[in-house]
Scaffold this active site. Structure first.
Site, PDB file in Angstrom:
ATOM      1  N   SER A   1       0.859  -1.193  -0.121  1.00 39.54           N
ATOM      2  CA  SER A   1       0.041  -0.240  -0.056  1.00 39.54           C
ATOM      3  C   SER A   1       0.764   1.092   0.050  1.00 39.54           C
ATOM      4  CB  SER A   1      -0.981  -0.264   1.291  1.00 39.54           C
ATOM      5  OG  SER A   1      -1.714  -1.112   1.117  1.00 39.54           O
TER       6      SER A   1
ATOM      7  N   ASP B   1      -5.947   0.509  -4.164  1.00 41.03           N
ATOM      8  CA  ASP B   1      -4.415   0.573  -4.180  1.00 41.03           C
ATOM      9  C   ASP B   1      -3.763  -0.838  -4.859  1.00 41.03           C
ATOM     10  OD1 ASP B   1      -5.189  -0.656  -2.108  1.00 41.03           O
ATOM     11  OD2 ASP B   1      -3.693   0.057  -0.696  1.00 41.03           O
TER      12      ASP B   1
END
Length: 463
Positions: free
Chosen positions: A49, A315
């Protein structure tokens, strides 16, 4: 929040309303423009992330574990930070006079929101207590400090209290808990730093739902709300008398930020979708996804599509799937209609890896007597891991509003930041793009004054 998560969340939302589920339309499903985002990072085929957040916030791909830095920076090597900083759309929006905000269900220092304001070779340096001695000596700064010093962020809502207060400070909600006390070694109270940063503006800090509800959006210029010591609770376990939901935080943020005539940028993250999947517990993840979509719906009610670019994406994906030839209307957390070759039942939802791997005497666990509708039921996984991993496939981008048509086809993930910057005439784009449908009375081009952006599920609002 991969495509499989969105599809399952759609069915869940419909079934929560008493329908079969498959025909349900999520708020994000109604967006007219859709693209695919390639989520690999510079050094990872399956990314984390931190690097993906740097891509969609700052417009460049990066290395895993690093935040707000180009790929010239190496993870955990402090001396590679300096000179390799890259700057987010949030920061560029603030420089242009827009109001800016962050809403997340994780800690506000977590990787996805942090890439909007911080530059760090480690996503885990939440407070100075997490910094190695060598990093402090070389001049690296923890993420919480950067939250209140790098950019003047007008609205900050999420978790993460313990990283903001001096070591040993009792938590206001859990005063007897030693594990939730403040942890800053520098003895600074960063909440006070933020409150005092703009003495000419009316700023408020809240940590409880009651205080949050009492905030007057008409008279409030800046708001920080930190509702848990670390991440906020999963929606299923949220105490609604103490903590606001992602929908309520999004609405409060929009109402405060939208007062700025120059517009605003808002980043909204349903970050605990990711955590539910890592735990291998689909009900936690999918309920969080449903709540993110409700925030998307509420933001649409509060904004004008002609003035606001809204982007929803993720993401990365997860190794989450559902199948098994289930009939129409099958409960999303239910069983497949036929038993497997081992003569035992299996749920439609499964994970490719994770903590749900359970084998007894060489055989898969028999779930016949298990309550697979339980809130904490851990779906079975094919490969044993302490935590389920991310998936490497493309994720969807949903967009509406000015310049939303630029989202089409298959794009690199860092393309997201460039479209947002171009739509709002932010650096490096200095010539305002033409509005696809309307023009102002003077003949000048019309650009969005607001940007709403959401990820993991993420939601971006830009006006």
């Amino acid at each position: 929040m991969g495509v499989s998560t969105v599809s399952a969340a759609r069915i869940l939302q419909g079934q929560m309303a008493g329908r079969s589920g498959e025909e349900t339309m999520l708020a994000m499903d109604t967006f007219p423009y859709v693209a695919l985002s390639k989520t690999y990072s510079v050094d990872k085929q399956v990314s984390d992330s931190a690097s993906t957040a740097t891509a969609y916030h700052c417009g460049v791909k990066a290395n895993a574990k690093t935040i707000g830095l180009s790929a010239n920076a190496a993870a955990y090597e402090c001396n590679t930070t300096f000179g390799n900083e890259v700057y987010s759309v949030l920061r560029r929006s603030k420089a242009q006079g827009k109001s800016v905000g962050i809403v997340t269900t994780t800690r506000v220092q977590h990787a996805s929101p942090a890439a909007a304001y911080a530059h760090s070779v480690s996503r885990s340096w939440y407070s100075d207590a997490d910094l190695p001695y060598s990093a402090r000596r070389q001049g690296c700064v923890d993420i919480a400090t950067q939250l209140v010093t790098n950019v003047d962020i007008d609205v900050i809502l999420g978790g993460g209290r313990m990283y903001m207060t001096p070591k040993g400070t009792p938590d206001p909600e859990y005063p007897t808990s030693n594990s939730r006390k403040g942890e800053r070694k520098d003895r600074r109270n960063l909440i006070d730093v933020w409150l005092k940063a703009k003495p000419n503006k009316k700023s408020h800090y809240v940590w409880h739902r009651k205080e949050f509800d009492e905030i007057n959006v008409k008279t409030t210029d800046r708001l920080m709300g930190l509702f848990e010591p670390k991440d906020m609770r999963f929606e299923i376990f949220r105490n609604s008398s103490r903590d606001p939901s992602i929908v309520e935080m999004t609405e409060k943020a929009i109402r405060i930020l939208s007062k700025n005539p120059k517009g605003y940028f808002l980043f909204v993250e349903g970050g605990r979708i990711d955590h539910g999947h890592h735990d291998g517990i689909a009900k936690l993840a999918l309920t969080e996804a449903v709540m993110l979509d409700r925030a998307v719906h509420r933001s649409a009610q509060l904004t004008s599509e002609s003035e606001t670019l809204t982007v929803v994406t993720a993401d990365h994906s997860h190794v989450f799937t559902f199948g098994g030839n289930t009939p129409r209307g099958n409960p999303i957390f239910g069983l497949a209609p036929k038993k497997a070759d081992d003569k035992m039942p299996f749920t439609s939802i499964l994970y490719a890896n994770g903590p749900g791997y359970v084998h007894i005497n060489g055989s898969r666990g028999n779930i016949t007597m298990v309550d697979y509708y339980d809130e904490e039921y851990m779906q079975q996984a094919a490969v044993p891991l302490d935590a389920e991993t991310h998936g490497g496939e493309d994720v969807a981008i949903y967009a509406k509003g000015p310049m939303a048509h630029l989202f089409h086809g298959v794009k690199e993930q860092n393309y997201v930041a460039h479209v947002m910057a171009y739509a709002a005439c932010l650096e490096p784009y200095t010539n305002c793009p033409p509005h696809p449908h309307t023009h102002t009375s003077t003949g000048c081009v019309n650009t969005p004054s607001s940007l709403v952006f959401g990820i993991i599920g993420l939601l971006w609002l830009f006006r």
